[in-house]
Design a protein around this motif. Sequence first.
Motif, PDB file in Angstrom:
ATOM      1  N   THR A 205      -7.513  -6.178  12.896  1.00  0.00           N
ATOM      2  CA  THR A 205      -7.438  -5.049  12.575  1.00  0.00           C
ATOM      3  C   THR A 205      -6.297  -4.534  12.893  1.00  0.00           C
ATOM      4  O   THR A 205      -5.475  -3.644  12.254  1.00  0.00           O
ATOM      5  N   PHE A 206      -5.769  -4.999  14.317  1.00  0.00           N
ATOM      6  CA  PHE A 206      -4.526  -4.347  14.838  1.00  0.00           C
ATOM      7  C   PHE A 206      -3.170  -5.110  13.874  1.00  0.00           C
ATOM      8  O   PHE A 206      -2.323  -4.230  13.668  1.00  0.00           O
ATOM      9  N   ASN A 207      -3.423  -6.206  13.333  1.00  0.00           N
ATOM     10  CA  ASN A 207      -2.250  -6.761  12.292  1.00  0.00           C
ATOM     11  C   ASN A 207      -2.353  -6.019  10.958  1.00  0.00           C
ATOM     12  O   ASN A 207      -1.217  -5.678  10.638  1.00  0.00           O
ATOM     13  N   LYS A 208      -3.459  -5.632  10.534  1.00  0.00           N
ATOM     14  CA  LYS A 208      -3.534  -4.622   9.398  1.00  0.00           C
ATOM     15  C   LYS A 208      -2.894  -3.347   9.591  1.00  0.00           C
ATOM     16  O   LYS A 208      -2.342  -2.759   8.840  1.00  0.00           O
ATOM     17  N   LEU A 209      -3.148  -2.801  10.764  1.00  0.00           N
ATOM     18  CA  LEU A 209      -2.765  -1.559  11.145  1.00  0.00           C
ATOM     19  C   LEU A 209      -1.369  -1.408  11.243  1.00  0.00           C
ATOM     20  O   LEU A 209      -0.565  -0.591  10.480  1.00  0.00           O
TER      21      LEU A 209
ATOM     22  N   GLY B  97      -2.795  -1.193  -0.569  1.00  0.00           N
ATOM     23  CA  GLY B  97      -3.953  -0.188  -0.778  1.00  0.00           C
ATOM     24  C   GLY B  97      -3.523   0.815  -0.569  1.00  0.00           C
ATOM     25  O   GLY B  97      -4.588   1.834   0.005  1.00  0.00           O
ATOM     26  N   ILE B  98      -2.547   1.363  -0.596  1.00  0.00           N
ATOM     27  CA  ILE B  98      -2.125   2.817  -0.298  1.00  0.00           C
ATOM     28  C   ILE B  98      -2.034   3.694  -1.481  1.00  0.00           C
ATOM     29  O   ILE B  98      -2.573   4.707  -1.352  1.00  0.00           O
TER      30      ILE B  98
ATOM     31  N   THR C 189       4.486  -2.420  -4.065  1.00  0.00           N
ATOM     32  CA  THR C 189       4.267  -2.612  -2.652  1.00  0.00           C
ATOM     33  C   THR C 189       3.109  -1.782  -2.273  1.00  0.00           C
ATOM     34  O   THR C 189       2.345  -2.175  -1.412  1.00  0.00           O
ATOM     35  N   LEU C 190       3.260  -0.468  -2.732  1.00  0.00           N
ATOM     36  CA  LEU C 190       2.239   0.567  -2.119  1.00  0.00           C
ATOM     37  C   LEU C 190       0.909   0.036  -2.510  1.00  0.00           C
ATOM     38  O   LEU C 190      -0.292   0.239  -2.117  1.00  0.00           O
TER      39      LEU C 190
ATOM     40  N   GLU D 211       0.800  -3.464   9.565  1.00  0.00           N
ATOM     41  CA  GLU D 211       1.443  -3.803   8.410  1.00  0.00           C
ATOM     42  C   GLU D 211       1.168  -2.375   7.563  1.00  0.00           C
ATOM     43  O   GLU D 211       2.187  -2.003   6.873  1.00  0.00           O
ATOM     44  N   PHE D 212       0.002  -1.628   7.760  1.00  0.00           N
ATOM     45  CA  PHE D 212       0.104  -0.258   7.178  1.00  0.00           C
ATOM     46  C   PHE D 212       1.162   0.679   7.298  1.00  0.00           C
ATOM     47  O   PHE D 212       1.738   1.188   6.809  1.00  0.00           O
ATOM     48  N   PHE D 213       1.210   0.743   8.833  1.00  0.00           N
ATOM     49  CA  PHE D 213       2.514   1.553   9.346  1.00  0.00           C
ATOM     50  C   PHE D 213       3.812   1.077   8.866  1.00  0.00           C
ATOM     51  O   PHE D 213       4.816   1.651   8.861  1.00  0.00           O
TER      52      PHE D 213
END
Length: 120
Positions: free
Chosen positions: A30-34, A85-86, A80-81, A36-38
């Motif tokens: 979860t931390f890794n995905k978060l 999943g953005i 990329t977005l 990456e999101f930011f």
Amino acid sequence: MSRNEFVCDCNVIHQEVVDDTIKNMPEEDTFNKLAEFFKILGDTTRVKILFALDHNEMCVCDIANVLEMSKSSISHQLGTLRRSGIVKCRKVGKEVFYALDDEHVKQVFEIGVEHIEHRK
């Protein structure tokens, strides 16, 4: 202000707080995905695209026109977005329209803008 002004000078462990925090920590994934999101949001062009999509569903041509950039540059950033999943897309005939993926993305983006605006 001296650098030491913000150093905790106590030797007390607040065990209830520590235990509660540990109990509620998400998995490492979860931390890794978060992160990456930011990281994805850490690009000015992508943030401008999100701003445009926060206001309207748009096609590549429209976004390129708003940002005064080439369609290929916008398409690359939208890819990329989308992979992150953005943003999501929907096809209507030969046209592809892009929008923010969901309400969570919209809220994160708008809260970020609000935070920056209130700090001016």
